[in-house]
Design a protein around this motif. Structure first.
Motif, PDB file in Angstrom:
ATOM      1  N   MET A  71       0.825  -1.278   0.049  1.00  0.00           N
ATOM      2  CA  MET A  71       0.084  -0.028  -0.129  1.00  0.00           C
ATOM      3  C   MET A  71       0.842   1.329  -0.131  1.00  0.00           C
ATOM      4  SD  MET A  71      -3.086  -0.838  -0.389  1.00  0.00           S
ATOM      5  CE  MET A  71      -3.783   0.628  -0.039  1.00  0.00           C
ATOM      6  N   ALA A  72       2.034   1.218   0.647  1.00  0.00           N
ATOM      7  CA  ALA A  72       2.926   2.331   0.837  1.00  0.00           C
ATOM      8  C   ALA A  72       3.339   2.609  -0.709  1.00  0.00           C
ATOM      9  CB  ALA A  72       4.045   2.131   1.695  1.00  0.00           C
ATOM     10  N   LEU A  73       3.673   1.371  -1.448  1.00  0.00           N
ATOM     11  CA  LEU A  73       4.325   1.515  -2.814  1.00  0.00           C
ATOM     12  C   LEU A  73       3.242   2.268  -3.688  1.00  0.00           C
ATOM     13  CD1 LEU A  73       6.994   0.887  -4.232  1.00  0.00           C
ATOM     14  CD2 LEU A  73       5.714  -1.352  -5.001  1.00  0.00           C
ATOM     15  N   VAL A  74       2.090   1.892  -3.505  1.00  0.00           N
ATOM     16  CA  VAL A  74       1.123   2.199  -4.348  1.00  0.00           C
ATOM     17  C   VAL A  74       0.952   3.867  -4.060  1.00  0.00           C
ATOM     18  CG1 VAL A  74      -1.570   2.464  -4.665  1.00  0.00           C
ATOM     19  CG2 VAL A  74      -0.359   0.429  -4.556  1.00  0.00           C
ATOM     20  N   PHE A  75       0.906   4.310  -2.902  1.00  0.00           N
ATOM     21  CA  PHE A  75       0.829   5.719  -2.594  1.00  0.00           C
ATOM     22  C   PHE A  75       1.931   6.473  -2.972  1.00  0.00           C
ATOM     23  CE2 PHE A  75      -2.655   4.533   0.182  1.00  0.00           C
ATOM     24  CZ  PHE A  75      -3.664   5.447  -0.260  1.00  0.00           C
ATOM     25  N   SER A  76       2.988   5.925  -3.237  1.00  0.00           N
ATOM     26  CA  SER A  76       4.249   6.564  -3.401  1.00  0.00           C
ATOM     27  C   SER A  76       4.497   6.817  -5.090  1.00  0.00           C
ATOM     28  CB  SER A  76       5.624   5.450  -3.028  1.00  0.00           C
ATOM     29  OG  SER A  76       5.882   5.575  -1.795  1.00  0.00           O
ATOM     30  N   PHE A  77       3.868   5.660  -5.954  1.00  0.00           N
ATOM     31  CA  PHE A  77       3.774   5.873  -7.126  1.00  0.00           C
ATOM     32  C   PHE A  77       2.599   7.201  -7.470  1.00  0.00           C
ATOM     33  CE2 PHE A  77       5.069   1.415  -8.311  1.00  0.00           C
ATOM     34  CZ  PHE A  77       6.482   1.936  -8.099  1.00  0.00           C
ATOM     35  N   LYS A  78       1.442   7.097  -6.589  1.00  0.00           N
ATOM     36  CA  LYS A  78       0.617   8.234  -6.595  1.00  0.00           C
ATOM     37  C   LYS A  78       1.239   9.631  -6.473  1.00  0.00           C
ATOM     38  CE  LYS A  78      -3.857   5.658  -5.809  1.00  0.00           C
ATOM     39  NZ  LYS A  78      -5.071   5.991  -5.124  1.00  0.00           N
ATOM     40  N   ALA A  79       2.263   9.479  -5.554  1.00  0.00           N
ATOM     41  CA  ALA A  79       2.812  10.736  -5.268  1.00  0.00           C
ATOM     42  C   ALA A  79       3.656  11.137  -6.417  1.00  0.00           C
ATOM     43  CB  ALA A  79       3.689  10.803  -3.998  1.00  0.00           C
ATOM     44  N   ARG A  80       4.374  10.256  -6.885  1.00  0.00           N
ATOM     45  CA  ARG A  80       5.161  10.666  -7.964  1.00  0.00           C
ATOM     46  C   ARG A  80       4.651  10.994  -9.222  1.00  0.00           C
ATOM     47  NH1 ARG A  80      10.572   7.158  -9.132  1.00  0.00           N
ATOM     48  NH2 ARG A  80      11.172   8.480  -7.438  1.00  0.00           N
ATOM     49  N   ASP A  81       3.410  10.421  -9.508  1.00  0.00           N
ATOM     50  CA  ASP A  81       2.481  10.733 -10.760  1.00  0.00           C
ATOM     51  C   ASP A  81       2.168  12.272 -10.368  1.00  0.00           C
ATOM     52  OD1 ASP A  81       3.019   8.397 -11.815  1.00  0.00           O
ATOM     53  OD2 ASP A  81       0.859   7.566 -11.252  1.00  0.00           O
ATOM     54  N   ARG A  82       1.530  12.503  -9.248  1.00  0.00           N
ATOM     55  CA  ARG A  82       1.098  13.821  -9.020  1.00  0.00           C
ATOM     56  C   ARG A  82       2.216  14.861  -9.215  1.00  0.00           C
ATOM     57  NH1 ARG A  82      -4.123  14.586  -9.595  1.00  0.00           N
ATOM     58  NH2 ARG A  82      -5.201  12.817  -9.012  1.00  0.00           N
ATOM     59  N   LYS A  83       3.575  14.401  -8.582  1.00  0.00           N
ATOM     60  CA  LYS A  83       4.719  15.494  -8.790  1.00  0.00           C
ATOM     61  C   LYS A  83       4.842  15.689 -10.363  1.00  0.00           C
ATOM     62  CE  LYS A  83       8.426  13.818  -7.293  1.00  0.00           C
ATOM     63  NZ  LYS A  83       9.752  13.395  -6.712  1.00  0.00           N
ATOM     64  N   VAL A  84       4.891  14.863 -11.189  1.00  0.00           N
ATOM     65  CA  VAL A  84       5.232  14.742 -12.331  1.00  0.00           C
ATOM     66  C   VAL A  84       4.155  15.958 -13.182  1.00  0.00           C
ATOM     67  CG1 VAL A  84       5.288  13.832 -14.836  1.00  0.00           C
ATOM     68  CG2 VAL A  84       6.527  12.647 -12.948  1.00  0.00           C
ATOM     69  N   LEU A  85       2.838  15.640 -12.837  1.00  0.00           N
ATOM     70  CA  LEU A  85       1.757  16.456 -13.097  1.00  0.00           C
ATOM     71  C   LEU A  85       1.897  17.845 -12.939  1.00  0.00           C
ATOM     72  CD1 LEU A  85      -1.196  13.921 -13.259  1.00  0.00           C
ATOM     73  CD2 LEU A  85      -0.101  14.752 -15.262  1.00  0.00           C
ATOM     74  N   GLY A  86       2.671  18.141 -11.822  1.00  0.00           N
ATOM     75  CA  GLY A  86       2.851  19.352 -11.068  1.00  0.00           C
ATOM     76  C   GLY A  86       1.766  19.761 -10.081  1.00  0.00           C
ATOM     77  N   ASP A  87       1.045  18.708  -9.476  1.00  0.00           N
ATOM     78  CA  ASP A  87       0.056  19.088  -8.410  1.00  0.00           C
ATOM     79  C   ASP A  87       0.787  19.072  -7.210  1.00  0.00           C
ATOM     80  OD1 ASP A  87      -1.858  19.361  -6.790  1.00  0.00           O
ATOM     81  OD2 ASP A  87      -2.851  17.245  -7.305  1.00  0.00           O
ATOM     82  N   ALA A  88       1.341  19.787  -6.422  1.00  0.00           N
ATOM     83  CA  ALA A  88       2.101  19.844  -5.352  1.00  0.00           C
ATOM     84  C   ALA A  88       1.254  19.443  -4.162  1.00  0.00           C
ATOM     85  CB  ALA A  88       2.675  21.329  -4.926  1.00  0.00           C
ATOM     86  N   ASN A  89       0.117  19.839  -3.949  1.00  0.00           N
ATOM     87  CA  ASN A  89      -0.760  19.330  -3.093  1.00  0.00           C
ATOM     88  C   ASN A  89      -1.020  18.087  -2.810  1.00  0.00           C
ATOM     89  OD1 ASN A  89      -0.832  22.097  -1.959  1.00  0.00           O
ATOM     90  ND2 ASN A  89      -2.628  22.798  -2.997  1.00  0.00           N
ATOM     91  N   GLY A  90      -1.497  17.382  -3.968  1.00  0.00           N
ATOM     92  CA  GLY A  90      -1.760  16.170  -4.167  1.00  0.00           C
ATOM     93  C   GLY A  90      -0.375  15.327  -3.854  1.00  0.00           C
ATOM     94  N   ALA A  91       0.599  15.559  -4.355  1.00  0.00           N
ATOM     95  CA  ALA A  91       1.771  14.838  -4.274  1.00  0.00           C
ATOM     96  C   ALA A  91       2.474  14.591  -2.896  1.00  0.00           C
ATOM     97  CB  ALA A  91       3.006  15.353  -5.238  1.00  0.00           C
ATOM     98  N   GLY A  92       2.206  16.181  -2.242  1.00  0.00           N
ATOM     99  CA  GLY A  92       2.180  16.184  -0.729  1.00  0.00           C
ATOM    100  C   GLY A  92       1.686  15.188   0.140  1.00  0.00           C
ATOM    101  N   SER A  93       0.245  15.220  -0.232  1.00  0.00           N
ATOM    102  CA  SER A  93      -0.739  14.368   0.551  1.00  0.00           C
ATOM    103  C   SER A  93      -0.410  12.871   0.472  1.00  0.00           C
ATOM    104  CB  SER A  93      -1.855  14.569   0.057  1.00  0.00           C
ATOM    105  OG  SER A  93      -3.166  13.815   0.785  1.00  0.00           O
ATOM    106  N   TYR A  94      -0.269  12.521  -0.773  1.00  0.00           N
ATOM    107  CA  TYR A  94       0.028  10.849  -1.021  1.00  0.00           C
ATOM    108  C   TYR A  94       1.548  10.659  -0.603  1.00  0.00           C
ATOM    109  CZ  TYR A  94      -3.849  10.275  -4.301  1.00  0.00           C
ATOM    110  OH  TYR A  94      -5.074  10.382  -4.983  1.00  0.00           O
ATOM    111  N   GLY A  95       2.336  11.736  -0.732  1.00  0.00           N
ATOM    112  CA  GLY A  95       3.821  11.227   0.040  1.00  0.00           C
ATOM    113  C   GLY A  95       3.661  11.178   1.663  1.00  0.00           C
ATOM    114  N   LYS A  96       2.909  12.063   2.299  1.00  0.00           N
ATOM    115  CA  LYS A  96       2.866  11.988   3.619  1.00  0.00           C
ATOM    116  C   LYS A  96       2.059  10.513   4.016  1.00  0.00           C
ATOM    117  CE  LYS A  96       2.327  16.702   4.644  1.00  0.00           C
ATOM    118  NZ  LYS A  96       1.584  17.835   5.013  1.00  0.00           N
ATOM    119  N   THR A  97       1.057  10.170   3.277  1.00  0.00           N
ATOM    120  CA  THR A  97       0.416   8.864   3.529  1.00  0.00           C
ATOM    121  C   THR A  97       1.482   7.599   3.070  1.00  0.00           C
ATOM    122  OG1 THR A  97      -1.677   9.795   2.678  1.00  0.00           O
ATOM    123  CG2 THR A  97      -1.214   7.352   2.761  1.00  0.00           C
ATOM    124  N   ALA A  98       2.298   7.738   2.260  1.00  0.00           N
ATOM    125  CA  ALA A  98       3.046   6.815   2.045  1.00  0.00           C
ATOM    126  C   ALA A  98       4.400   6.647   3.197  1.00  0.00           C
ATOM    127  CB  ALA A  98       3.922   6.946   0.571  1.00  0.00           C
TER     128      ALA A  98
END
Length: 147
Positions: A71-98
């Motif tokens: 599950m942590a790996l899934v959230f890490s990939f989601k954070a990386r995807d959001r980071k690539v798209l430029g969504d800093a808030n979404g990437a930060g949220s998924y990164g904290k969950t991971a």
């Protein structure tokens, strides 16, 4: 009518030198390094959010307690995807969950290892008796292991 297709692979600026600090034509990542300037404007350094992919991968392979490492790996990939798209808030949220899931997996795995060591050391789990009993039963099946 010509059925061939051509794709223009030249840079958008016509081969001219880009100004120092400007983003490339295909850059989607809006973060710059600390203290860089873009088009003469000084940007207060904004660090990109962390995604913890390597830590999550390690926990998935070696410490996958109750599939929390996965599950942590899934959230890490989601954070990386959001980071690539430029969504800093979404990437930060998924990164904290991971990060929280990775910490939980690591603590549970360490507690499990410590518990097993304590149980074997105190004799609550007769480990040596189990190994000796297994070696005695191995020969009773009539299998010769080279002895």
């Amino acid at each position: 009518m010509d059925p061939s297709v051509s794709i223009d692979l030249q840079p958008r600026d016509g081969g001219k030198m880009r100004q120092e600090g400007s983003a490339g034509p295909y850059s989607t990542y809006p973060y710059s390094g600390l203290g860089q300037s873009i088009a003469g404007q000084s940007i207060a350094g904004q660090e990109p959010p962390r995604d913890f992919v390597l830590w999550s991968l390690f926990n998935t392979i070696f410490c996958n307690v109750c599939c929390l490492g996965f599950m942590a790996l899934v959230f890490s990939f989601k954070a990386r995807d959001r980071k690539v798209l430029g969504d800093a808030n979404g990437a930060g949220s998924y990164g904290k969950t991971a990060k929280c899931l990775n910490i939980t997996v690591l603590v549970l795995s360490l507690l499990t290892v410590i518990l097993i060591i304590v149980l074997v050391a105190t004799g609550a789990v007769p480990f040596s008796h189990t190994v000796q009993h297994g070696n005695q039963n191995r020969n009773s099946y009539g299998i010769n292991y080279g002895n």
